[in-house]
Design an enzyme around this catalytic site. Sequence first.
Site, mmCIF file in Angstrom:
data_model
loop_
_atom_site.group_PDB
_atom_site.id
_atom_site.type_symbol
_atom_site.label_atom_id
_atom_site.label_comp_id
_atom_site.label_asym_id
_atom_site.label_seq_id
_atom_site.Cartn_x
_atom_site.Cartn_y
_atom_site.Cartn_z
ATOM 1 N N GLY A 1 0.834 -2.282 4.161
ATOM 2 C CA GLY A 1 1.449 -0.963 4.063
ATOM 3 C C GLY A 1 2.645 -0.848 4.967
ATOM 4 N N HIS B 1 -8.154 1.598 -4.331
ATOM 5 C CA HIS B 1 -9.134 1.411 -3.252
ATOM 6 C C HIS B 1 -9.743 2.770 -2.934
ATOM 7 C CE1 HIS B 1 -9.726 0.208 1.289
ATOM 8 N NE2 HIS B 1 -10.872 0.375 0.663
ATOM 9 N N GLY C 1 -1.233 1.278 9.694
ATOM 10 C CA GLY C 1 -0.606 1.003 10.985
ATOM 11 C C GLY C 1 -1.530 0.570 12.102
ATOM 12 N N MET D 1 -12.104 -5.451 4.644
ATOM 13 C CA MET D 1 -11.307 -4.555 5.490
ATOM 14 C C MET D 1 -11.105 -5.206 6.853
ATOM 15 S SD MET D 1 -10.375 -2.061 3.703
ATOM 16 C CE MET D 1 -9.515 -1.218 5.036
ATOM 17 N N HIS E 1 -1.207 -1.204 -4.336
ATOM 18 C CA HIS E 1 -2.479 -0.799 -3.733
ATOM 19 C C HIS E 1 -2.455 0.706 -3.479
ATOM 20 C CE1 HIS E 1 -6.149 -1.733 -1.406
ATOM 21 N NE2 HIS E 1 -5.725 -0.835 -0.519
ATOM 22 N N MET F 1 -8.570 8.608 -0.141
ATOM 23 C CA MET F 1 -9.427 9.012 0.988
ATOM 24 C C MET F 1 -9.840 10.465 0.817
ATOM 25 S SD MET F 1 -7.185 7.449 4.073
ATOM 26 C CE MET F 1 -6.538 5.794 4.012
ATOM 27 N N MET G 1 -11.848 5.057 -0.936
ATOM 28 C CA MET G 1 -12.556 5.270 0.329
ATOM 29 C C MET G 1 -13.154 6.670 0.248
ATOM 30 S SD MET G 1 -9.746 3.534 2.813
ATOM 31 C CE MET G 1 -8.475 3.669 1.564
ATOM 32 N N SER H 1 0.829 -1.203 0.000
ATOM 33 C CA SER H 1 0.000 0.000 0.000
ATOM 34 C C SER H 1 0.867 1.257 0.000
ATOM 35 C CB SER H 1 -0.910 0.012 1.227
ATOM 36 O OG SER H 1 -1.563 1.256 1.309
ATOM 37 N N ASP I 1 -4.580 3.838 -2.005
ATOM 38 C CA ASP I 1 -5.681 4.190 -1.101
ATOM 39 C C ASP I 1 -6.111 5.642 -1.274
ATOM 40 O OD1 ASP I 1 -6.154 1.866 0.544
ATOM 41 O OD2 ASP I 1 -4.138 2.176 1.350
ATOM 42 N N ASP J 1 -7.215 -6.229 3.759
ATOM 43 C CA ASP J 1 -6.499 -4.951 3.855
ATOM 44 C C ASP J 1 -6.558 -4.433 5.291
ATOM 45 O OD1 ASP J 1 -5.458 -2.401 3.472
ATOM 46 O OD2 ASP J 1 -7.066 -1.732 2.128
ATOM 47 N N GLY J 2 -5.362 -4.286 5.905
ATOM 48 C CA GLY J 2 -5.279 -3.665 7.224
ATOM 49 C C GLY J 2 -4.647 -4.578 8.265
HETATM 50 C C1 DX5 Z 1 -6.515 1.637 5.441
HETATM 51 C C2 DX5 Z 1 -5.974 1.353 4.065
HETATM 52 C C3 DX5 Z 1 -4.904 0.336 4.004
HETATM 53 C C4 DX5 Z 1 -3.651 0.701 4.730
HETATM 54 C C5 DX5 Z 1 -3.092 -0.560 5.318
HETATM 55 O O1 DX5 Z 1 -7.592 2.495 5.344
HETATM 56 O O2 DX5 Z 1 -7.012 0.910 3.217
HETATM 57 O O3 DX5 Z 1 -4.590 -0.037 2.668
HETATM 58 O O4 DX5 Z 1 -2.683 1.317 3.933
HETATM 59 O O5 DX5 Z 1 -2.034 -0.231 6.126
HETATM 60 P P1 DX5 Z 1 -1.364 -1.224 7.128
HETATM 61 O O6 DX5 Z 1 -0.870 -2.399 6.315
HETATM 62 O O7 DX5 Z 1 -0.263 -0.423 7.712
HETATM 63 O O8 DX5 Z 1 -2.415 -1.652 8.106
HETATM 64 ZN ZN ZN Z 2 -6.624 -0.004 1.156
#
Ligand code: DX5
Ligand code: ZN
Length: 213
Positions: A196, A64, A146, A138, A31, A35, A66, A7, A33, A174-175
């Site tokens: 990530g 992705h 993190g 998710m 990936h 937002m 969001m 990510s 993200d 993811d996460g």
């Molecule tokens: C969270 C994101 C993830 C995020 C994951 O909203 O969709 O893709 O980057 O991060 P880690 O792997 O650090 O949990």
């Molecule tokens: Zn994501």
Amino acid sequence: MVKIAPSVLSANFANLQKDINSIKDYCEYIHYDVMDGHFVPNVSFGYSILNDLNKICDNYLDVHLMISDPLKYAQNFIDAGADLVTFHYEAMNHEKDIHELIQYLHDHHVDAGISIKPQTPVEVLLPFLDDVDLVLVMSVEPGFGGQSFIPSAIDKIQKLCDLRGARTYLIEVDGGINAVTAKMCRDAGVDVLVAGSYIFKEKDRKKYIEALR
Ligand code: DX5
Ligand code: ZN
């Protein structure tokens, strides 16, 4: 074999090319993200950075979204080079809008993914499982990298495996993915692992990517 999707959210944005070069030969997906500060309480990046990323790597670009109103912005991400656009079930108001967005993505030769937050049950996806290319489970509340893995994602992955039958969708999680949670997800039948902070906080990224397989 499971696919790995680092990510970009955890990369160093002031040195993005260097960070992409450090992973691109070892992973299948990248990936991305997005937002909007509305659907989730954080703002990341939009489609113009994706357009630049598309020029410096050949990986499958896994976007992705969001964001609220994903249909409004889908074309921008398609034009920027997305291979897959995943939107959130919770961002959509009507079933017919979800079908419309999936069809729109397919009409533009882009794969369509649908995602559910930790509190949303898999069953809401039943009307769409024949049509989507990927389901994103998710395993944290979307918005930040993190965070710690929420174990109920494992049941959802298993359920999506059981439901698949002759369907062809991939299951992505993811996460909070690290070597331990990755194994739990692989054992449950996941196809794509997003990670990530686990990858980008380390210097030897190849080694950490391989530890997820
Ligand atoms: C969270 C994101 C993830 C995020 C994951 O909203 O969709 O893709 O980057 O991060 P880690 O792997 O650090 O949990
Ligand atoms: Zn994501």
